[in-house]
Design a protein around this motif. Sequence first.
Motif, PDB file in Angstrom:
ATOM      1  N   GLY A 177       0.782  -1.229   0.000  1.00  0.00           N
ATOM      2  CA  GLY A 177       0.000   0.000   0.000  1.00  0.00           C
ATOM      3  C   GLY A 177       0.813   1.278   0.000  1.00  0.00           C
ATOM      4  N   ILE A 178       1.919   1.309  -0.773  1.00  0.00           N
ATOM      5  CA  ILE A 178       2.728   2.540  -0.835  1.00  0.00           C
ATOM      6  C   ILE A 178       2.727   3.157  -2.239  1.00  0.00           C
ATOM      7  CG2 ILE A 178       4.243   2.089   1.140  1.00  0.00           C
ATOM      8  CD1 ILE A 178       6.312   0.939  -0.780  1.00  0.00           C
ATOM      9  N   THR A 179       1.764   2.785  -3.071  1.00  0.00           N
ATOM     10  CA  THR A 179       1.696   3.324  -4.441  1.00  0.00           C
ATOM     11  C   THR A 179       1.685   4.858  -4.459  1.00  0.00           C
ATOM     12  OG1 THR A 179       0.559   1.327  -5.199  1.00  0.00           O
ATOM     13  CG2 THR A 179       0.409   3.264  -6.605  1.00  0.00           C
ATOM     14  N   PRO A 180       0.900   5.536  -3.588  1.00  0.00           N
ATOM     15  CA  PRO A 180       0.888   7.001  -3.652  1.00  0.00           C
ATOM     16  C   PRO A 180       2.220   7.647  -3.257  1.00  0.00           C
ATOM     17  CG  PRO A 180      -0.968   6.163  -2.343  1.00  0.00           C
ATOM     18  CD  PRO A 180      -0.029   5.032  -2.557  1.00  0.00           C
ATOM     19  N   GLU A 181       3.068   6.900  -2.542  1.00  0.00           N
ATOM     20  CA  GLU A 181       4.306   7.466  -2.003  1.00  0.00           C
ATOM     21  C   GLU A 181       5.559   6.999  -2.751  1.00  0.00           C
ATOM     22  OE1 GLU A 181       3.722   9.532   0.734  1.00  0.00           O
ATOM     23  OE2 GLU A 181       1.638   9.041   0.301  1.00  0.00           O
ATOM     24  N   LYS A 182       5.408   6.220  -3.812  1.00  0.00           N
ATOM     25  CA  LYS A 182       6.563   5.539  -4.399  1.00  0.00           C
ATOM     26  C   LYS A 182       7.586   6.485  -5.026  1.00  0.00           C
ATOM     27  CE  LYS A 182       4.319   4.472  -8.831  1.00  0.00           C
ATOM     28  NZ  LYS A 182       3.841   3.374  -9.694  1.00  0.00           N
ATOM     29  N   SER A 183       7.177   7.721  -5.332  1.00  0.00           N
ATOM     30  CA  SER A 183       8.096   8.679  -5.957  1.00  0.00           C
ATOM     31  C   SER A 183       8.674   9.678  -4.954  1.00  0.00           C
ATOM     32  CB  SER A 183       7.389   9.435  -7.085  1.00  0.00           C
ATOM     33  OG  SER A 183       6.953   8.527  -8.074  1.00  0.00           O
ATOM     34  N   LYS A 184       8.379   9.482  -3.673  1.00  0.00           N
ATOM     35  CA  LYS A 184       8.897  10.382  -2.633  1.00  0.00           C
ATOM     36  C   LYS A 184      10.226   9.877  -2.087  1.00  0.00           C
ATOM     37  CE  LYS A 184       4.591  12.299  -0.743  1.00  0.00           C
ATOM     38  NZ  LYS A 184       3.757  12.393   0.482  1.00  0.00           N
ATOM     39  N   LYS A 185      10.967  10.798  -1.479  1.00  0.00           N
ATOM     40  CA  LYS A 185      12.148  10.389  -0.722  1.00  0.00           C
ATOM     41  C   LYS A 185      11.679   9.706   0.562  1.00  0.00           C
ATOM     42  CE  LYS A 185      16.023  13.318  -1.990  1.00  0.00           C
ATOM     43  NZ  LYS A 185      17.029  14.298  -1.509  1.00  0.00           N
ATOM     44  N   ILE A 186      12.429   8.704   1.002  1.00  0.00           N
ATOM     45  CA  ILE A 186      12.070   7.977   2.234  1.00  0.00           C
ATOM     46  C   ILE A 186      12.007   8.940   3.424  1.00  0.00           C
ATOM     47  CG2 ILE A 186      12.903   6.235   3.878  1.00  0.00           C
ATOM     48  CD1 ILE A 186      13.862   4.626   1.400  1.00  0.00           C
ATOM     49  N   ALA A 187      12.895   9.946   3.458  1.00  0.00           N
ATOM     50  CA  ALA A 187      12.915  10.916   4.556  1.00  0.00           C
ATOM     51  C   ALA A 187      11.615  11.695   4.660  1.00  0.00           C
ATOM     52  CB  ALA A 187      14.082  11.887   4.378  1.00  0.00           C
ATOM     53  N   GLN A 188      10.868  11.814   3.565  1.00  0.00           N
ATOM     54  CA  GLN A 188       9.620  12.582   3.561  1.00  0.00           C
ATOM     55  C   GLN A 188       8.419  11.779   4.071  1.00  0.00           C
ATOM     56  OE1 GLN A 188       9.998  13.479  -0.761  1.00  0.00           O
ATOM     57  NE2 GLN A 188       9.717  15.614  -0.166  1.00  0.00           N
ATOM     58  N   LEU A 189       8.592  10.487   4.247  1.00  0.00           N
ATOM     59  CA  LEU A 189       7.464   9.622   4.584  1.00  0.00           C
ATOM     60  C   LEU A 189       7.124   9.685   6.067  1.00  0.00           C
ATOM     61  CD1 LEU A 189       8.407   6.376   2.617  1.00  0.00           C
ATOM     62  CD2 LEU A 189       7.008   8.288   1.819  1.00  0.00           C
ATOM     63  N   SER A 190       5.857   9.423   6.382  1.00  0.00           N
ATOM     64  CA  SER A 190       5.443   9.245   7.775  1.00  0.00           C
ATOM     65  C   SER A 190       6.015   7.929   8.297  1.00  0.00           C
ATOM     66  CB  SER A 190       3.920   9.195   7.865  1.00  0.00           C
ATOM     67  OG  SER A 190       3.437   8.000   7.237  1.00  0.00           O
ATOM     68  N   LYS A 191       5.962   7.743   9.607  1.00  0.00           N
ATOM     69  CA  LYS A 191       6.475   6.498  10.194  1.00  0.00           C
ATOM     70  C   LYS A 191       5.737   5.284   9.635  1.00  0.00           C
ATOM     71  CE  LYS A 191       7.870   4.152  14.331  1.00  0.00           C
ATOM     72  NZ  LYS A 191       8.227   4.226  15.747  1.00  0.00           N
ATOM     73  N   GLY A 192       4.419   5.424   9.452  1.00  0.00           N
ATOM     74  CA  GLY A 192       3.631   4.314   8.922  1.00  0.00           C
ATOM     75  C   GLY A 192       4.089   3.883   7.546  1.00  0.00           C
ATOM     76  N   TYR A 193       4.353   4.854   6.682  1.00  0.00           N
ATOM     77  CA  TYR A 193       4.810   4.519   5.331  1.00  0.00           C
ATOM     78  C   TYR A 193       6.246   4.001   5.339  1.00  0.00           C
ATOM     79  CZ  TYR A 193       0.661   6.021   2.806  1.00  0.00           C
ATOM     80  OH  TYR A 193      -0.614   6.101   2.299  1.00  0.00           O
ATOM     81  N   LYS A 194       7.071   4.492   6.257  1.00  0.00           N
ATOM     82  CA  LYS A 194       8.431   3.941   6.379  1.00  0.00           C
ATOM     83  C   LYS A 194       8.379   2.468   6.775  1.00  0.00           C
ATOM     84  CE  LYS A 194      10.844   8.244   7.449  1.00  0.00           C
ATOM     85  NZ  LYS A 194      11.382   9.112   8.513  1.00  0.00           N
ATOM     86  N   GLN A 195       7.451   2.137   7.687  1.00  0.00           N
ATOM     87  CA  GLN A 195       7.281   0.735   8.074  1.00  0.00           C
ATOM     88  C   GLN A 195       6.890  -0.117   6.866  1.00  0.00           C
ATOM     89  OE1 GLN A 195       8.934   0.316  10.981  1.00  0.00           O
ATOM     90  NE2 GLN A 195       7.342  -1.069  11.682  1.00  0.00           N
ATOM     91  N   ARG A 196       6.039   0.433   6.018  1.00  0.00           N
ATOM     92  CA  ARG A 196       5.613  -0.311   4.827  1.00  0.00           C
ATOM     93  C   ARG A 196       6.769  -0.521   3.858  1.00  0.00           C
ATOM     94  NH1 ARG A 196      -0.535   1.180   3.483  1.00  0.00           N
ATOM     95  NH2 ARG A 196      -1.147   2.042   5.485  1.00  0.00           N
ATOM     96  N   VAL A 197       7.628   0.488   3.738  1.00  0.00           N
ATOM     97  CA  VAL A 197       8.811   0.337   2.872  1.00  0.00           C
ATOM     98  C   VAL A 197       9.723  -0.748   3.434  1.00  0.00           C
ATOM     99  CG1 VAL A 197      10.869   1.479   1.949  1.00  0.00           C
ATOM    100  CG2 VAL A 197       8.692   2.717   2.020  1.00  0.00           C
ATOM    101  N   GLY A 198       9.878  -0.761   4.761  1.00  0.00           N
ATOM    102  CA  GLY A 198      10.679  -1.813   5.404  1.00  0.00           C
ATOM    103  C   GLY A 198      10.093  -3.189   5.170  1.00  0.00           C
ATOM    104  N   LEU A 199       8.767  -3.290   5.252  1.00  0.00           N
ATOM    105  CA  LEU A 199       8.101  -4.566   4.982  1.00  0.00           C
ATOM    106  C   LEU A 199       8.271  -4.958   3.513  1.00  0.00           C
ATOM    107  CD1 LEU A 199       6.314  -6.868   6.039  1.00  0.00           C
ATOM    108  CD2 LEU A 199       4.315  -5.437   5.560  1.00  0.00           C
ATOM    109  N   ALA A 200       8.200  -3.968   2.614  1.00  0.00           N
ATOM    110  CA  ALA A 200       8.374  -4.239   1.181  1.00  0.00           C
ATOM    111  C   ALA A 200       9.748  -4.844   0.899  1.00  0.00           C
ATOM    112  CB  ALA A 200       8.187  -2.955   0.376  1.00  0.00           C
ATOM    113  N   GLN A 201      10.817  -4.277   1.501  1.00  0.00           N
ATOM    114  CA  GLN A 201      12.153  -4.846   1.255  1.00  0.00           C
ATOM    115  C   GLN A 201      12.269  -6.256   1.818  1.00  0.00           C
ATOM    116  OE1 GLN A 201      14.795  -5.703   3.443  1.00  0.00           O
ATOM    117  NE2 GLN A 201      13.688  -5.106   5.306  1.00  0.00           N
ATOM    118  N   ALA A 202      11.553  -6.523   2.915  1.00  0.00           N
ATOM    119  CA  ALA A 202      11.645  -7.835   3.553  1.00  0.00           C
ATOM    120  C   ALA A 202      10.963  -8.936   2.737  1.00  0.00           C
ATOM    121  CB  ALA A 202      11.049  -7.786   4.960  1.00  0.00           C
TER     122      ALA A 202
END
Length: 232
Positions: A118-143
Motif C-alpha cells: 500500500g505505498i503506491t501514492p508514495e513511491k516517488s517520494k524520498k524515504i525521509a519525507q514519509l510518515s512512520k507508517g509509510y516507512k514501516q511499509r517500505v521496510g516490509l516491502a524490502q523484507a
Amino acid sequence: MSLQIINLSKKFGSQTALNGINIEIGKSEIIGLLGPNGAGKSTLMKSIVGALKIDQGAILFNGKDVTQNETESKKNMGFLPENNPLYPEMYVKEYLNFVADLHKIRKERIDEVIELVGITPEKSKKIAQLSKGYKQRVGLAQAILHSPDLLILDEPTNGLDPNQIIEIRNVIKEIGKEKTVILSTHIMQEVEALCSRVILIHQGNVIQDTNIDEFRGKYGSLEEAFASYTHE
C-alpha cells in the motif's frame, strides 16, 4: 520450509541473552514471539538471520546450518528489524530497485510489492519525507521483495495508527497463507488476530511453546496469561 533451533545460547559479557533455546518451526505458520523487554527476542531473531554470531548450538534452515550456508540461507529469509534501517535520502522506488538488484530479481516484482504493502501514492517520494507508517511499509516491502520462505518481523506495527495497523496485519495474514512468519510484538490483539502459535521467552529461556488457545488456558485474556507466565 523448516527451521530448527538447537541448544542455542548467546552471551553479552556476563549476561546470558539466550540459554539453550530449542525450537522447531514448519511451513505456513504465523508464530507470535512474545516476551518482556530484554527477554532475548531480538537476539534470537538476529541470530536466525545471521546478524549475530552464535556462541553455542546450531540453527538449521531447510536442513542446512545457517553459519555454513549464510548466503543461501539469507536468500530465503526476509527481516524487518525493530529500528527499520532505511536510506532516507533515497526515493522509495529507487531503494526497492537497489534491494531487487541485490537479490537479482525481476523489476516487475517491485510494482507488485508496492501495491501489496500500500505505498503506491508514495513511491516517488524520498524515504525521509514519509510518515512512520509509510516507512514501516517500505521496510516490509524490502523484507518480502524476494519472496522469502521465512519472514521475521520485529514489532512491525510499532508507532502506526489503528488504520495502518489493520492494513499491515492484512498483508502479514496474506503472506502467512504461503510462507512462515515469526512476529515479535507486545500487542496481544495482534497475536490474537494473526497467530496460531505462541513462543514465549523469558530471561533467555523458552517458557511456553504452544497453540494460542492453550497459551490463554485458564486466563481471561492473553494479557493475563502473559503477565502470569512472566511474573517474577
